[in-house]
Design an enzyme around this catalytic site. Sequence first.
Site, mmCIF file in Angstrom:
data_model
loop_
_atom_site.group_PDB
_atom_site.id
_atom_site.type_symbol
_atom_site.label_atom_id
_atom_site.label_comp_id
_atom_site.label_asym_id
_atom_site.label_seq_id
_atom_site.Cartn_x
_atom_site.Cartn_y
_atom_site.Cartn_z
ATOM 1 N N HIS A 72 0.880 -1.342 -0.242
ATOM 2 C CA HIS A 72 -0.170 -0.174 -0.214
ATOM 3 C C HIS A 72 1.494 0.830 -0.135
ATOM 4 O O HIS A 72 1.580 1.238 0.780
ATOM 5 C CB HIS A 72 -1.221 0.379 1.318
ATOM 6 C CG HIS A 72 -2.184 -0.796 0.982
ATOM 7 N ND1 HIS A 72 -3.437 -0.494 1.794
ATOM 8 C CD2 HIS A 72 -2.525 -1.550 0.642
ATOM 9 C CE1 HIS A 72 -4.138 -1.648 1.677
ATOM 10 N NE2 HIS A 72 -4.054 -2.479 0.845
ATOM 11 N N TYR A 200 -8.999 5.097 8.117
ATOM 12 C CA TYR A 200 -8.799 4.892 9.812
ATOM 13 C C TYR A 200 -9.693 6.569 10.245
ATOM 14 O O TYR A 200 -9.387 7.813 9.702
ATOM 15 C CB TYR A 200 -7.252 5.766 10.016
ATOM 16 C CG TYR A 200 -6.561 4.520 10.534
ATOM 17 C CD1 TYR A 200 -5.872 4.265 11.459
ATOM 18 C CD2 TYR A 200 -5.928 4.120 9.019
ATOM 19 C CE1 TYR A 200 -5.205 2.848 11.572
ATOM 20 C CE2 TYR A 200 -4.718 3.921 9.541
ATOM 21 C CZ TYR A 200 -4.510 3.081 10.845
ATOM 22 O OH TYR A 200 -3.375 1.985 11.041
ATOM 23 N N PRO A 292 -3.290 -0.399 19.589
ATOM 24 C CA PRO A 292 -3.100 -1.327 17.890
ATOM 25 C C PRO A 292 -3.741 0.519 16.543
ATOM 26 O O PRO A 292 -2.708 0.195 15.183
ATOM 27 C CB PRO A 292 -4.451 -2.188 17.309
ATOM 28 C CG PRO A 292 -5.247 -2.083 18.405
ATOM 29 C CD PRO A 292 -4.664 -1.608 19.616
ATOM 30 N N LYS A 296 1.726 -1.126 15.056
ATOM 31 C CA LYS A 296 3.490 -0.780 15.640
ATOM 32 C C LYS A 296 3.709 -2.192 16.941
ATOM 33 O O LYS A 296 4.963 -2.150 16.617
ATOM 34 C CB LYS A 296 3.689 0.365 16.468
ATOM 35 C CG LYS A 296 3.404 1.913 15.848
ATOM 36 C CD LYS A 296 4.591 1.718 14.376
ATOM 37 C CE LYS A 296 4.505 2.634 13.573
ATOM 38 N NZ LYS A 296 4.388 2.260 12.138
#
Length: 389
Positions: A72, A200, A292, A296
């Site tokens: 991506h 997000y 989350p 990471k």
Amino acid sequence: MDTQVVIIGGGPSGLLLSQLLNRAGIATVILERSTREHVLSRIRAGILEWGSVELLREAGVGARMDAEGFAHDGTWITDADRMVHIDFKALTGKRVMVYGQTEVTQDLYAAQDAMGATILHGVEDVRILDLDGPQAAVEFTLNGEKRRLTCAYVAGCDGFHGVSRRTIPEEKRREFERVYPFGWLGILSRTPPVNDELIYANSPHGFALASMRNANLVRYYVQVPLRDTVEDWSDERFWTEFRRRIPSSAAAKLITGPSIEKSIAPLRSFVSEPLRWGRLFLVGDAAHIVPPTGAKGLNLAASDVFYLHQALTEALKQNSDKGIDAYSDRALRRIWKAMRFSWQMTTMLHRFDGEDSFAAQMRRATLAHLAESETARRDLAENYVGLPY
């Protein structure tokens, strides 16, 4: 029974460390409490930093990832219908790879089996001993039989609840923690992704994340109160809530279907220092937990493995303690930067119980700044694709 490095924990960090050490000619034994089937059933992270991608290739386990993973070039940060694109490739020259942790673990098991590495499952009652002597020892029970391993070093890759961190005397540990007042309800569904890159989403109804595993397997999340249980959330309720939290342009393309897995994960930030105690070294979740939001967790474990495999190779092949003496400080510098990023992303995207109207305005202002400032987008992109090791 003797070896050079005992690795406690047979998840991806322990397997990756063993793989790299074995390729360097260093003998290992992995001790894992659970069955292989249970380890492979864990549904976890799916986004790999580019440094993690390159480390897996270095370990000789990148072929299937390169063939089946999805590289991506960017991601979307949204607030209601306002969408800001973070172009990783343009801003940093790097990408991320969508490839599930379960797939990484399968690849590592296959590689370890091919080289004949020793992985013991069903191990109980682990004790780590003699860490300040010329040789460490690990005692454990396997199939009802007491056993003892001597070794040069012990790597604690056994997670937050494992024995490794607790082996360091409590008065010698410094622990830092922030527990967030919400969790993520996540589902897996065999449906096409709502978007070709992750979204997000911040909204007046709470956070949502549109992620994926492949072209017909999605991993979607919504923010939920900690008091909620999986049983509180039917598929219908999940899809209704997810749809109203993502931008309307994405919601119009949403294809729903039955969930094949559903779970709630609490969010916390946690770091334990130091990462070394004599001949014991902490790796991954044994030393740190991140929410989350910034993707990471697995990637921080991979960077720990990178530093530790270099250090142990120097110690065992070049008779130099320079790397192992520096391991804790070196790893912690990167850990705390990732902690900051994950905390920043979590604060920017989630509604907190009891917050005032000022907090929502700050989230909107942050997104507006990202939309208008290439410098702000580059900072987010650099952290998301992964800071250098």
